[in-house]
Design a protein around this motif. Structure first.
Motif, PDB file in Angstrom:
ATOM      1  N   LEU A  54       0.864  -1.175   0.000  1.00 35.91           N
ATOM      2  CA  LEU A  54       0.000   0.000   0.000  1.00 35.91           C
ATOM      3  C   LEU A  54       0.902   1.228   0.000  1.00 35.91           C
ATOM      4  O   LEU A  54       1.517   1.545   1.014  1.00 35.91           O
ATOM      5  CB  LEU A  54      -0.908   0.013   1.231  1.00 35.91           C
ATOM      6  CG  LEU A  54      -1.892  -1.144   1.380  1.00 35.91           C
ATOM      7  CD1 LEU A  54      -2.545  -1.100   2.757  1.00 35.91           C
ATOM      8  CD2 LEU A  54      -2.960  -1.092   0.286  1.00 35.91           C
ATOM      9  N   SER A  55       0.976   1.907  -1.108  1.00 38.85           N
ATOM     10  CA  SER A  55       1.849   3.073  -1.183  1.00 38.85           C
ATOM     11  C   SER A  55       1.326   4.028  -2.246  1.00 38.85           C
ATOM     12  O   SER A  55       0.480   3.668  -3.072  1.00 38.85           O
ATOM     13  CB  SER A  55       3.289   2.665  -1.517  1.00 38.85           C
ATOM     14  OG  SER A  55       3.347   2.034  -2.792  1.00 38.85           O
ATOM     15  N   GLY A  56       1.831   5.249  -2.208  1.00 31.93           N
ATOM     16  CA  GLY A  56       1.456   6.232  -3.208  1.00 31.93           C
ATOM     17  C   GLY A  56       0.149   6.932  -2.887  1.00 31.93           C
ATOM     18  O   GLY A  56      -0.496   6.683  -1.867  1.00 31.93           O
ATOM     19  N   PRO A  57      -0.279   7.828  -3.768  1.00 34.07           N
ATOM     20  CA  PRO A  57      -1.459   8.658  -3.497  1.00 34.07           C
ATOM     21  C   PRO A  57      -2.770   7.874  -3.451  1.00 34.07           C
ATOM     22  O   PRO A  57      -3.765   8.375  -2.934  1.00 34.07           O
ATOM     23  CB  PRO A  57      -1.454   9.662  -4.661  1.00 34.07           C
ATOM     24  CG  PRO A  57      -0.701   8.970  -5.758  1.00 34.07           C
ATOM     25  CD  PRO A  57       0.353   8.162  -5.068  1.00 34.07           C
ATOM     26  N   VAL A 115       2.219   0.719  14.592  1.00 37.15           N
ATOM     27  CA  VAL A 115       1.248   1.799  14.762  1.00 37.15           C
ATOM     28  C   VAL A 115       1.488   2.959  13.796  1.00 37.15           C
ATOM     29  O   VAL A 115       0.551   3.477  13.168  1.00 37.15           O
ATOM     30  CB  VAL A 115       1.275   2.313  16.217  1.00 37.15           C
ATOM     31  CG1 VAL A 115       0.386   3.542  16.378  1.00 37.15           C
ATOM     32  CG2 VAL A 115       0.852   1.211  17.179  1.00 37.15           C
ATOM     33  N   GLU A 116       2.731   3.372  13.666  1.00 41.93           N
ATOM     34  CA  GLU A 116       3.030   4.624  12.992  1.00 41.93           C
ATOM     35  C   GLU A 116       3.232   4.499  11.489  1.00 41.93           C
ATOM     36  O   GLU A 116       3.084   5.480  10.757  1.00 41.93           O
ATOM     37  CB  GLU A 116       4.262   5.256  13.641  1.00 41.93           C
ATOM     38  CG  GLU A 116       4.038   5.595  15.118  1.00 41.93           C
ATOM     39  CD  GLU A 116       5.296   6.067  15.826  1.00 41.93           C
ATOM     40  OE1 GLU A 116       6.295   6.348  15.126  1.00 41.93           O
ATOM     41  OE2 GLU A 116       5.286   6.161  17.072  1.00 41.93           O
ATOM     42  N   GLN A 117       3.584   3.312  11.011  1.00 48.44           N
ATOM     43  CA  GLN A 117       3.764   3.131   9.574  1.00 48.44           C
ATOM     44  C   GLN A 117       2.416   2.799   8.938  1.00 48.44           C
ATOM     45  O   GLN A 117       2.049   1.637   8.778  1.00 48.44           O
ATOM     46  CB  GLN A 117       4.789   2.025   9.301  1.00 48.44           C
ATOM     47  CG  GLN A 117       6.202   2.412   9.666  1.00 48.44           C
ATOM     48  CD  GLN A 117       7.230   1.413   9.152  1.00 48.44           C
ATOM     49  OE1 GLN A 117       6.961   0.591   8.273  1.00 48.44           O
ATOM     50  NE2 GLN A 117       8.434   1.477   9.693  1.00 48.44           N
ATOM     51  N   THR A 118       1.694   3.824   8.566  1.00 53.89           N
ATOM     52  CA  THR A 118       0.378   3.641   7.967  1.00 53.89           C
ATOM     53  C   THR A 118       0.193   4.612   6.807  1.00 53.89           C
ATOM     54  O   THR A 118       0.406   5.813   6.968  1.00 53.89           O
ATOM     55  CB  THR A 118      -0.746   3.831   9.002  1.00 53.89           C
ATOM     56  OG1 THR A 118      -2.013   3.836   8.329  1.00 53.89           O
ATOM     57  CG2 THR A 118      -0.580   5.114   9.793  1.00 53.89           C
ATOM     58  N   PRO A 119      -0.216   4.125   5.652  1.00 54.86           N
ATOM     59  CA  PRO A 119      -0.461   5.002   4.509  1.00 54.86           C
ATOM     60  C   PRO A 119      -1.918   5.430   4.398  1.00 54.86           C
ATOM     61  O   PRO A 119      -2.306   6.054   3.420  1.00 54.86           O
ATOM     62  CB  PRO A 119      -0.069   4.108   3.319  1.00 54.86           C
ATOM     63  CG  PRO A 119      -0.485   2.743   3.771  1.00 54.86           C
ATOM     64  CD  PRO A 119      -0.266   2.693   5.271  1.00 54.86           C
TER      65      PRO A 119
END
Length: 264
Positions: free
Chosen positions: A33-36, A136-140
């Motif tokens: 899961l990455s990008g806009p 927790v913090e690595q979320t897109p």
């Protein structure tokens, strides 16, 4: 014409021991899961049974086994049974806060106590503070940590007794991971209470569903998910009502009509 979205690339993990059913192996299919368009992709995959972990969406794809079934609560139709109403009254004093997806030492200490009590031999048992921060913090996507605290004392925040990492999807709330005090006799049923609170939040936000992850037939620790009705399960033909046997208790309306609040 250039396509609006690039079709994601999917990968399959090597087989490993199943964490739910002894003697079986598991395998997962996953994509990044990455990008806009990460949030849109996560929403679309969530509707077909994928779950998010950091920047990855995954779902089981085990050979000769379909025991893992995606389930979701139909929030606006939910009516609590007698024991659930009792829990809501018992924990009505808890202060519930929506927090940004940043970790704290207090959250990590609670997680360690929870894992030691409930999942001492699980895959998360060896997590350190950096692993927890990554979770927790690595979320897109749009994510919150919902904290549950006892009442404040002398102006100081009360004791943290529960927390849930929650994604806000287009059609509901996805409970990525919850953890709570398990050995406090004054605070029984916190896991159930956290789910009930998420159903309330979804209803007040106009979101139709609360995603509970996977129900695994034959795994006793997954049976609690069938206590929240109406429950839908995902099959090859789409989502349909769950028909597993469950205790029948008199239910009453859970939420009074109210103006829809903003999404959490």
């Amino acid at each position: 014409m250039t396509a609006q979205f690039r079709f994601p690339r999917f990968f399959v993990t090597t087989p490993g021991p199943c964490p739910y059913l002894p003697g079986r192996t598991e395998r997962k299919v996953f994509t990044e899961l990455s990008g806009p368009n990460a949030a849109d992709l996560n929403d679309a995959l969530g509707r077909i049974g994928f779950r998010r972990s950091q920047g990855v969406a995954y779902r089981p794809t085990c050979v000769d086994c379909q025991a893992c079934v995606s389930v979701r609560v139909v929030a606006h139709e939910f009516k609590p049974n007698a024991s659930q109403r009792k829990l809501m009254r018992r924990h009505a004093d808890l202060e519930v806060s929506q927090c940004k997806p940043w970790t704290t030492e207090e959250q990590f200490a609670l997680l360690r106590r929870y894992l030691k009590a409930r999942h001492p031999g699980g895959g998360m048992a060896q997590m350190d503070e950096l692993d927890f921060a990554d979770m927790v913090e690595q979320t897109p996507v749009k994510t919150n940590v919902i904290e549950y605290r006892e009442p404040a004392v002398d102006g100081r925040p009360g004791r943290l007794v529960g927390a849930c990492l929650t994604d806000v999807q287009a059609d509901g709330l996805s409970m990525v991971y919850s953890f709570f005090e398990t050995e406090d006799e004054q605070r029984p049923g916190l896991g159930t209470f956290i789910i009930l609170d998420h159903i309330r939040r979804a209803t007040e936000s106009g979101l139709p569903y609360v995603y509970l992850g996977y129900w695994v037939e034959g795994s006793p620790r997954m049976q609690y998910k069938t206590r929240f009705r109406p429950l839908e399960r995902l099959s090859a033909g789409g989502w349909h009502r769950f028909d597993a046997p469950h205790p029948v208790e008199k239910a009453e309306a859970f939420f009074a009509p109210s103006k829809l609040s903003q999404l959490i």
